[in-house]
Design a protein around this motif. Structure first.
Motif, PDB file in Angstrom:
ATOM      1  N   GLU A 170       0.830  -1.204   0.000  1.00 47.07           N
ATOM      2  CA  GLU A 170       0.000   0.000   0.000  1.00 47.07           C
ATOM      3  C   GLU A 170       0.867   1.258   0.000  1.00 47.07           C
ATOM      4  O   GLU A 170       0.600   2.219  -0.736  1.00 47.07           O
ATOM      5  N   ALA A 171       1.927   1.239   0.802  1.00 54.22           N
ATOM      6  CA  ALA A 171       2.837   2.384   0.861  1.00 54.22           C
ATOM      7  C   ALA A 171       3.549   2.599  -0.469  1.00 54.22           C
ATOM      8  O   ALA A 171       3.725   3.740  -0.920  1.00 54.22           O
ATOM      9  N   SER A 172       3.933   1.512  -1.140  1.00 58.26           N
ATOM     10  CA  SER A 172       4.653   1.630  -2.414  1.00 58.26           C
ATOM     11  C   SER A 172       3.761   2.235  -3.491  1.00 58.26           C
ATOM     12  O   SER A 172       4.222   3.026  -4.316  1.00 58.26           O
ATOM     13  N   ILE A 173       2.468   1.871  -3.486  1.00 57.31           N
ATOM     14  CA  ILE A 173       1.533   2.431  -4.458  1.00 57.31           C
ATOM     15  C   ILE A 173       1.383   3.936  -4.239  1.00 57.31           C
ATOM     16  O   ILE A 173       1.409   4.726  -5.189  1.00 57.31           O
ATOM     17  N   LYS A 174       1.246   4.348  -2.981  1.00 58.93           N
ATOM     18  CA  LYS A 174       1.101   5.771  -2.666  1.00 58.93           C
ATOM     19  C   LYS A 174       2.362   6.543  -3.043  1.00 58.93           C
ATOM     20  O   LYS A 174       2.289   7.663  -3.579  1.00 58.93           O
ATOM     21  N   GLU A 175       3.531   5.947  -2.772  1.00 61.86           N
ATOM     22  CA  GLU A 175       4.793   6.605  -3.100  1.00 61.86           C
ATOM     23  C   GLU A 175       4.959   6.765  -4.611  1.00 61.86           C
ATOM     24  O   GLU A 175       5.392   7.810  -5.108  1.00 61.86           O
TER      25      GLU A 175
END
Length: 202
Positions: A170-175
């Motif tokens: 989830e964090a990688s998608i947002k980044e």
């Protein structure tokens, strides 16, 4: 020294139900006064993010009731050049999906054993993608049949590990989304400078 954690291998069909999207008749036509929204393959980003800001508004064209999307569902794009999964992270009001997508829903007995966001991540990783490419049919319009998707091998670590990977995903998608926004903003700034230079040149 800690013991090595067990990883269980199952098929996708073991832990989820797989349902084709709503059978719209022909192309899904926009209807401003429509009563439903529909997710199409174009609403899944190259990163697997579900983009809900511009979903088409339409009406159901068949007699049967739609399978309304729920938070925790996983959508899988079965046709086209890319076969990506996307996680439904929030409740969507009267929203279904196109027949080119499969709706995956964790079975009741697997609710506490499978994190759907982790499952989404694994479906988008190279081992599963390689399996799907080997099994795909067609040369121009490549498609994944339901039995092929159902037989997809899934590696399940313990739920704590799944939760950790899901948060990282989830964090990688947002980044990535933020990075692309910054790149686009910079390009627009440079385009504006170039236009201004031409307009003000003698």
């Amino acid at each position: 020294m800690s013991a090595k954690k067990t990883i269980t291998t199952v098929t996708l069909n073991d832990c989820v139900t797989i349902q084709a999207g709503y059978p719209f008749r022909g192309a899904i036509s926009p209807i401003l006064s429509g009563s439903v929204k529909a997710v199409q393959a174009k609403d899944i980003s190259p990163l697997g993010e579900l983009l809900t800001d511009n979903l088409i508004t339409t009406d159901l064209t068949g007699k049967r009731e739609a399978d309304w999307l729920k938070q925790g569902d996983v959508l899988f794009s079965a046709k086209g050049s890319k076969h990506l999964a996307s996680y439904v992270s929030r409740q969507l009001e009267r929203t279904t999906c196109a027949p080119s997508l499969f709706l995956l829903r964790i079975k009741a007995q697997w609710q506490n054993k499978v994190n759907p966001q982790f499952l989404t991540w694994q479906l988008n990783q190279s081992p599963v993608q390689t399996y799907l490419k080997r099994s795909a049919e067609g040369s121009f319009q490549i498609s994944i049949r339901k039995p092929v998707l159902a037989a997809t091998p899934i590696a399940l670590p313990d739920i704590e590990t799944q939760n950790t990977i899901a948060k990282l995903y989830e964090a990688s998608i947002k980044e990535n989304a933020l990075l692309h926004k910054l790149i686009n903003n910079r390009q627009q700034q440079l385009n504006a400078i170039a236009t201004d230079l031409i307009q003000n040149s003698k």
